[in-house]
Structures are given as C-alpha cells and as structure tokens.
Design a protein around this motif. Structure first.
Motif, PDB file in Angstrom:
ATOM      1  N   MET A 184       0.837  -1.205   0.000  1.00 38.79           N
ATOM      2  CA  MET A 184       0.000   0.000   0.000  1.00 38.79           C
ATOM      3  C   MET A 184       0.872   1.255   0.000  1.00 38.79           C
ATOM      4  O   MET A 184       0.602   2.207  -0.726  1.00 38.79           O
ATOM      5  N   VAL A 185       1.931   1.270   0.781  1.00 42.98           N
ATOM      6  CA  VAL A 185       2.840   2.413   0.822  1.00 42.98           C
ATOM      7  C   VAL A 185       3.519   2.596  -0.537  1.00 42.98           C
ATOM      8  O   VAL A 185       3.615   3.709  -1.064  1.00 42.98           O
ATOM      9  N   TYR A 186       3.977   1.480  -1.115  1.00 43.81           N
ATOM     10  CA  TYR A 186       4.626   1.537  -2.431  1.00 43.81           C
ATOM     11  C   TYR A 186       3.664   2.078  -3.473  1.00 43.81           C
ATOM     12  O   TYR A 186       4.026   2.964  -4.275  1.00 43.81           O
ATOM     13  N   THR A 187       2.432   1.619  -3.526  1.00 45.66           N
ATOM     14  CA  THR A 187       1.437   2.087  -4.490  1.00 45.66           C
ATOM     15  C   THR A 187       1.124   3.558  -4.276  1.00 45.66           C
ATOM     16  O   THR A 187       1.033   4.324  -5.239  1.00 45.66           O
ATOM     17  N   PHE A 188       0.971   3.962  -3.022  1.00 43.74           N
ATOM     18  CA  PHE A 188       0.701   5.368  -2.718  1.00 43.74           C
ATOM     19  C   PHE A 188       1.826   6.263  -3.224  1.00 43.74           C
ATOM     20  O   PHE A 188       1.577   7.256  -3.910  1.00 43.74           O
ATOM     21  N   PHE A 189       3.071   5.942  -2.900  1.00 48.48           N
ATOM     22  CA  PHE A 189       4.187   6.775  -3.342  1.00 48.48           C
ATOM     23  C   PHE A 189       4.365   6.745  -4.851  1.00 48.48           C
ATOM     24  O   PHE A 189       4.760   7.737  -5.463  1.00 48.48           O
ATOM     25  N   PHE A 190       4.067   5.607  -5.479  1.00 54.36           N
ATOM     26  CA  PHE A 190       4.139   5.532  -6.937  1.00 54.36           C
ATOM     27  C   PHE A 190       3.170   6.533  -7.566  1.00 54.36           C
ATOM     28  O   PHE A 190       3.546   7.311  -8.452  1.00 54.36           O
ATOM     29  N   PHE A 191       1.931   6.557  -7.137  1.00 52.28           N
ATOM     30  CA  PHE A 191       0.948   7.473  -7.700  1.00 52.28           C
ATOM     31  C   PHE A 191       1.262   8.924  -7.355  1.00 52.28           C
ATOM     32  O   PHE A 191       1.062   9.825  -8.167  1.00 52.28           O
ATOM     33  N   VAL A 192       1.778   9.164  -6.147  1.00 54.98           N
ATOM     34  CA  VAL A 192       2.171  10.527  -5.784  1.00 54.98           C
ATOM     35  C   VAL A 192       3.283  11.012  -6.703  1.00 54.98           C
ATOM     36  O   VAL A 192       3.257  12.143  -7.196  1.00 54.98           O
ATOM     37  N   MET A 193       4.260  10.175  -6.951  1.00 57.95           N
ATOM     38  CA  MET A 193       5.383  10.561  -7.815  1.00 57.95           C
ATOM     39  C   MET A 193       4.921  10.770  -9.261  1.00 57.95           C
ATOM     40  O   MET A 193       5.349  11.722  -9.931  1.00 57.95           O
ATOM     41  N   VAL A 194       4.068   9.912  -9.770  1.00 51.93           N
ATOM     42  CA  VAL A 194       3.572  10.064 -11.141  1.00 51.93           C
ATOM     43  C   VAL A 194       2.786  11.365 -11.276  1.00 51.93           C
ATOM     44  O   VAL A 194       2.983  12.124 -12.225  1.00 51.93           O
ATOM     45  N   VAL A 195       1.919  11.662 -10.336  1.00 48.87           N
ATOM     46  CA  VAL A 195       1.137  12.893 -10.373  1.00 48.87           C
ATOM     47  C   VAL A 195       2.051  14.104 -10.232  1.00 48.87           C
ATOM     48  O   VAL A 195       1.898  15.107 -10.928  1.00 48.87           O
ATOM     49  N   ALA A 196       3.043  14.030  -9.347  1.00 53.88           N
ATOM     50  CA  ALA A 196       3.961  15.153  -9.149  1.00 53.88           C
ATOM     51  C   ALA A 196       4.759  15.432 -10.417  1.00 53.88           C
ATOM     52  O   ALA A 196       4.913  16.589 -10.831  1.00 53.88           O
ATOM     53  N   VAL A 197       5.254  14.396 -11.070  1.00 48.40           N
ATOM     54  CA  VAL A 197       6.014  14.584 -12.310  1.00 48.40           C
ATOM     55  C   VAL A 197       5.117  15.150 -13.402  1.00 48.40           C
ATOM     56  O   VAL A 197       5.507  16.075 -14.124  1.00 48.40           O
TER      57      VAL A 197
END
Length: 121
Positions: free
Chosen positions: A17-30
């Motif tokens: 869950m943490v990995y998925t959350f940070f993945f989506f945060v990073m994709v949205v941020a980029v």
C-alpha cells in the motif's frame, strides 16, 4: 483487480500500500511539474515578446522606424520632437480614417488613392 491484496501475504500488504501510494504521488507530481513547466515557459515567452514590443515603442519611431539615439544625436529637438510633431502616429491614424470615410473612391486624389490601396493590403 480487487483480489490484488489476496495474492500478497498479510505481512507485506502494508508495504504494498505504501509503495502504491508513493508511486501514484510521484507520477502525479512529475505530470504536474511538466504541465506547470509548459505554462511557465509560455508566459515567459509572452512576457519577453511584450517587453520587446514596449522597447520598440519607447526607442523607435512608429512611422519611420529610426532609432531614438540617432534622433537625439543629430536632429534638433530630438526624438520626442520628432515623434510628437513630425511623425505623430495619431495624425496618420486620422488621415487613414479620413480616407476610409470618404464616400466614393472617385473623391480621392492620387496620393489618397495610393494610401487607400496600400492600407487595404
């Protein structure tokens, strides 16, 4: 798609869950950084074009395009006298309006006819 958590062992679900959350945060941020970068660059380009136009208005004659420095060093009265008396842009605008407001083209003299034909191009 809903059975993703059933495939993982219970001890690693939190890590997933943490990995998925940070993945989506990073994709949205980029993605947002890319969009904001394009917007900022566009406004920078518009600001530079505006500054160049304002510089031309301030330092060049609107009618003849001669530089302010040349008038200030050679012409009596300088650039301000030239742009307010000899090449006042509003006098030229009034002249163009006068020509366009004349009813018939046969009322135009030779110079007015030439200016009228050039203003339509």
């Amino acid at each position: 798609c809903g059975d993703v958590f059933n495939e993982w062992p219970q001890s690693k679900i939190f890590i997933r869950m943490v990995y998925t959350f940070f993945f989506f945060v990073m994709v949205v941020a980029v993605a947002l950084e890319i969009v904001f970068g394009v917007i900022v660059d566009s406004f920078k380009k518009l600001r530079e074009e505006r500054e160049e136009t304002l510089k031309d208005i301030k330092y060049k004659c609107f009618i003849c395009g001669i530089n302010r420095n040349q008038f200030d060093s050679t012409a009596p009265g300088g650039f301000d006298f030239h742009t307010h008396n000899e090449h006042n842009m509003w006098v030229y605008m009034y002249y163009l309006i006068h020509i366009r407001e004349k009813g018939d083209k046969t009322d135009l003299n030779g110079v007015e006819h030439y200016v009228h034909s050039k203003s339509l191009e």
